[in-house]
Design a protein around this motif. Structure first.
Motif, mmCIF file in Angstrom:
data_model
loop_
_atom_site.group_PDB
_atom_site.id
_atom_site.type_symbol
_atom_site.label_atom_id
_atom_site.label_comp_id
_atom_site.label_asym_id
_atom_site.label_seq_id
_atom_site.Cartn_x
_atom_site.Cartn_y
_atom_site.Cartn_z
ATOM 1 N N ASN A 237 -11.849 2.904 -6.825
ATOM 2 C CA ASN A 237 -13.004 2.567 -5.994
ATOM 3 C C ASN A 237 -12.569 2.451 -4.536
ATOM 4 N N ASP A 238 -12.426 3.599 -3.895
ATOM 5 C CA ASP A 238 -11.950 3.573 -2.512
ATOM 6 C C ASP A 238 -12.971 2.959 -1.566
ATOM 7 N N TRP A 239 -14.203 2.805 -2.017
ATOM 8 C CA TRP A 239 -15.190 2.140 -1.164
ATOM 9 C C TRP A 239 -14.830 0.682 -0.914
ATOM 10 N N ARG A 240 -13.956 0.094 -1.761
ATOM 11 C CA ARG A 240 -13.459 -1.265 -1.513
ATOM 12 C C ARG A 240 -11.965 -1.285 -1.258
ATOM 13 N N GLY A 241 -11.260 -0.202 -1.560
ATOM 14 C CA GLY A 241 -9.806 -0.192 -1.397
ATOM 15 C C GLY A 241 -9.327 0.340 -0.062
ATOM 16 N N GLU A 242 -10.138 1.153 0.585
ATOM 17 C CA GLU A 242 -9.744 1.762 1.855
ATOM 18 C C GLU A 242 -10.348 0.990 3.038
ATOM 19 N N PRO A 243 -9.662 1.054 4.187
ATOM 20 C CA PRO A 243 -8.331 1.639 4.423
ATOM 21 C C PRO A 243 -7.243 0.793 3.759
ATOM 22 N N ARG A 244 -6.348 1.469 3.077
ATOM 23 C CA ARG A 244 -5.249 0.755 2.427
ATOM 24 C C ARG A 244 -4.157 0.454 3.427
ATOM 25 N N THR A 245 -3.442 -0.627 3.236
ATOM 26 C CA THR A 245 -2.350 -0.984 4.136
ATOM 27 C C THR A 245 -1.355 -1.869 3.412
ATOM 28 N N ARG A 246 -0.112 -1.776 3.824
ATOM 29 C CA ARG A 246 0.925 -2.635 3.276
ATOM 30 C C ARG A 246 1.062 -3.905 4.111
ATOM 31 N N HIS A 247 0.407 -3.930 5.265
ATOM 32 C CA HIS A 247 0.558 -5.048 6.198
ATOM 33 C C HIS A 247 -0.812 -5.574 6.554
ATOM 34 N N ALA A 248 -1.471 -6.162 5.578
ATOM 35 C CA ALA A 248 -2.861 -6.581 5.753
ATOM 36 C C ALA A 248 -3.006 -7.633 6.843
ATOM 37 N N LYS A 249 -2.105 -8.623 6.912
ATOM 38 C CA LYS A 249 -2.234 -9.699 7.890
ATOM 39 C C LYS A 249 -2.149 -9.161 9.314
ATOM 40 N N LYS A 250 -1.203 -8.271 9.556
ATOM 41 C CA LYS A 250 -1.061 -7.706 10.886
ATOM 42 C C LYS A 250 -2.282 -6.874 11.259
ATOM 43 N N ALA A 251 -2.784 -6.114 10.287
ATOM 44 C CA ALA A 251 -3.941 -5.264 10.566
ATOM 45 C C ALA A 251 -5.174 -6.104 10.868
ATOM 46 N N ILE A 252 -5.362 -7.193 10.101
ATOM 47 C CA ILE A 252 -6.514 -8.062 10.356
ATOM 48 C C ILE A 252 -6.385 -8.756 11.702
ATOM 49 N N ALA A 253 -5.170 -9.178 12.036
ATOM 50 C CA ALA A 253 -4.948 -9.842 13.322
ATOM 51 C C ALA A 253 -5.239 -8.919 14.495
ATOM 52 N N SER A 254 -5.012 -7.638 14.307
ATOM 53 C CA SER A 254 -5.276 -6.681 15.385
ATOM 54 C C SER A 254 -6.699 -6.154 15.357
ATOM 55 N N GLY A 255 -7.544 -6.693 14.460
ATOM 56 C CA GLY A 255 -8.944 -6.314 14.422
ATOM 57 C C GLY A 255 -9.250 -5.066 13.619
ATOM 58 N N GLU A 256 -8.296 -4.582 12.838
ATOM 59 C CA GLU A 256 -8.521 -3.377 12.044
ATOM 60 C C GLU A 256 -9.248 -3.713 10.736
ATOM 61 N N SER A 257 -9.969 -2.731 10.217
ATOM 62 C CA SER A 257 -10.602 -2.880 8.908
ATOM 63 C C SER A 257 -9.539 -2.709 7.828
ATOM 64 N N VAL A 258 -9.585 -3.567 6.833
ATOM 65 C CA VAL A 258 -8.572 -3.545 5.773
ATOM 66 C C VAL A 258 -9.267 -3.576 4.414
ATOM 67 N N GLY A 259 -8.878 -2.646 3.545
ATOM 68 C CA GLY A 259 -9.390 -2.634 2.181
ATOM 69 C C GLY A 259 -8.511 -3.453 1.263
ATOM 70 N N ASP A 260 -8.844 -3.475 -0.020
ATOM 71 C CA ASP A 260 -8.108 -4.289 -0.981
ATOM 72 C C ASP A 260 -6.813 -3.646 -1.446
ATOM 73 N N CYS A 261 -6.658 -2.339 -1.284
ATOM 74 C CA CYS A 261 -5.457 -1.672 -1.766
ATOM 75 C C CYS A 261 -4.285 -1.974 -0.849
ATOM 76 N N VAL A 262 -3.207 -2.519 -1.422
ATOM 77 C CA VAL A 262 -2.011 -2.838 -0.648
ATOM 78 C C VAL A 262 -0.978 -1.723 -0.740
ATOM 79 N N ASP A 263 -1.372 -0.589 -1.279
ATOM 80 C CA ASP A 263 -0.505 0.586 -1.357
ATOM 81 C C ASP A 263 0.826 0.270 -2.036
ATOM 82 N N CYS A 264 0.724 -0.463 -3.165
ATOM 83 C CA CYS A 264 1.942 -0.867 -3.875
ATOM 84 C C CYS A 264 2.442 0.222 -4.820
ATOM 85 N N ASN A 265 1.606 1.220 -5.083
ATOM 86 C CA ASN A 265 1.952 2.336 -5.977
ATOM 87 C C ASN A 265 2.174 1.909 -7.426
#
Length: 528
Positions: free
Chosen positions: A261-289
């Motif tokens: 369900n990429d509608w809730r997983g994207e954009p995926r990121t391994r660094h969610a805290k940094k992305a949120i702090a910089s104002g980026e949209s972050v999905g639930d996928c942490v790209d852990c593979n």
């Protein structure tokens, strides 16, 4: 090799193992057919679907290996093996059911039911057959159990693959392959037990007294089980099996399939805290593979629906485990319908106008919007699945009615071709017939054979010391066809036509079972 480096922890999710796993069998990365196979080292998954697969594997393997040893008392005149394909006597026994060659339509009916059952399951829940009950899947799972037990889980097997040939590696590889071959021998051995009395054949096989075909069959099945389950694995499903290419026609927008369900997983990121702090949209996928690491087919479900996916749902277990660790709701990878997915995707992209924005599917407190569509089990009961179910049920009920209502007594008659009739010294006409009485139960019976029609005719049966009559009582063997040579004689002045119709009747002397055969009495001027 599908691993680029050792696993490490994702910085923003310290409890999540980061695996650099490559989807070597995905369509976008798969090489040409002549390219050497890249080995897949699936990680052991844990969760509801993995437990369900363990149960299915135990049931299917138990049925396959144990069924030939089940007994069923059919009396002294029939075999007591519950399931037996008796080729020598042209019988198929299934518990209380006995199928004769002329009743092959029951087997054809079972094949029709199997076909429509497969259509029904696929249209409802995708390739569930492939993911859970296909023999290839079941035996590959069994071989992986052996491989993990001897060589360890994913990381240990990866290290062993690239390690030099030491004594430790040699004995592990020899042990693994020897166990695989043993499983292959047991698989072939179980198969031949379906065609003969299992205890007797097992003793003959072990002592070298079995028929050569038994050893040849076991050798062939040992080789195919070892090669398909141990060496080729996913290659069989991708390149040899036709069903992945057929099943697309069985799916529609309401079929349940494993979906990222990429509608809730994207954009995926391994660094969610940094992305949120910089104002980026972050999905639930942490790209852990994790979903890639557990996939036995070597694909990435996040690439969308693929021919290679067998919907085993192990990626769902892996992803749900990660979501639990990072405190997010399960279902990032889940069984979903295309209709449901497209509706949620339209919501996340503002009708396809923008890129996926997690804020479009969530409330201010982070919970999912009430507009998100979830699976409704009622979509399974739609026109297509109801049609498949109706056909499947109709065939099954028809076979059941035919099975319960069938007679176990049958008479077949063959008129002598040369001569067609004999003119006797007193002017009467005699016809010869070969009458076969099939006693399809495992007890001997007394059958009354009589003729109806030709009121002035009489009958004589070879081997029975009795004056000519219109009825004889004969003893028939259990579960066999008894052949009689019968002569029917009619006075010459009663032969009114070249071909006169009458009937042979076989009647159980102690019961109500009865069968009738329409025959012809031939006289002068008769045509072949």
């Amino acid at each position: 090799m599908n691993i680029l480096s050792e696993p490490h922890r994702a910085p923003d999710a310290p409890e999540v193992e980061r695996l650099d796993a490559e989807a070597v069998m995905s369509a976008k990365s798969r090489g040409p057919l002549y390219e050497a196979r890249k080995k897949i080292f699936p990680k052991r998954a844990e969760g509801a679907f993995r437990r369900f697969k363990w149960i299915i594997m135990a049931i299917t393997l138990g049925i396959y290996y144990l069924t030939p040893w089940l007994r069923w008392d059919r009396g002294e005149f029939a075999p007591d093996q519950a399931v037996l394909i008796d080729i020598a006597h042209r019988r198929f026994y299934f518990f209380f059911i006995e199928i004769w060659p002329q009743e092959f339509f029951f087997v054809a009916g079972l094949l029709v039911m199997a076909g429509f059952g497969l259509f029904l399951v696929t249209s409802a829940v995708g390739r569930a057959w492939c993911g859970y009950t296909c023999p290839q899947t079941v035996w590959v799972d069994l071989f992986l159990v052996v491989e993990r037990f001897i060589e360890g889980d994913r990381n240990a097997r990866i290290k062993l693959e690239s390690a030099p040939w030491t004594f430790d590696k040699i004995w592990k590889r020899v042990s693994k392959h020897a166990t695989w071959i043993l499983i292959g021998v047991l698989t072939g051995g179980a198969w031949i037990f379906y065609f003969a009395d299992a205890p007797s054949l097992a003793m003959d096989f072990l002592t070298g007294n079995a028929a050569p075909i038994a050893y040849i069959t076991v050798a062939i099945l040992t080789a195919t089980t070892y090669v398909f389950g141990g060496l080729m694995r996913e290659q069989v499903c991708i390149y040899m099996c036709p069903w992945p290419r057929i099943q697309a026609a069985m799916l529609d927008e309401n079929s349940l399939v494993v979906t990222y369900n990429d509608w809730r997983g994207e954009p995926r990121t391994r660094h969610a805290k940094k992305a949120i702090a910089s104002g980026e949209s972050v999905g639930d996928c942490v790209d852990c593979n994790a979903c890639v690491a557990v996939c036995p087919m070597g694909i990435d479900i996040r690439d969308g629906q693929q021919l290679e996916c067998i919907t085993c749902a192990l990626c769902i277990d892996a992803c749900d485990g990660v979501m639990d660790k990072i405190g997010k709701p399960r279902g990032l990878i889940a069984y979903a319908t295309l209709d449901e997915y497209q509706s949620n995707m339209a919501l996340a992209t503002n009708g396809g106008v923008t890129a996926i924005d997690p804020k479009m599917v969530r409330n201010a407190d982070g919970s999912f919007s009430d507009k998100i569509r979830h699976f409704d089990w009622r979509v399974i009961f739609r026109a297509r699945t109801l049609l498949y179910m109706a056909v499947w049920t109709a065939v099954g009920v028809g076979m059941l009615v035919a099975l319960l209502g069938r007679d176990r007594l049958e008479v077949n008659v063959l008129h002598d071709r040369n001569p067609q009739f004999v003119l006797e010294s007193d002017g009467s006409i005699r016809n010869g017939y070969t009458v076969r009485i099939l006693n399809m139960i495992a007890v001997p019976r007394d059958i009354e054979v009589s003729i109806e029609g030709l009121p002035d005719a009489s009958m004589k049966i070879n081997g029975i010391n009795q004056p000519p009559s219109r009825a004889f009582t004969v003893s028939v063997e259990p579960d066999e066809a008894t052949t009689l040579k019968v002569f029917v004689t009619l006075a010459g002045d009663k032969v009114t036509d070249a071909n006169q119709n009458f009937q042979f009747i076989a009647q159980d002397a102690d019961g109500d079972e009865r069968d009738v055969y329409d025959a012809v009495f031939m006289g002068p001027g008769a045509r072949k």
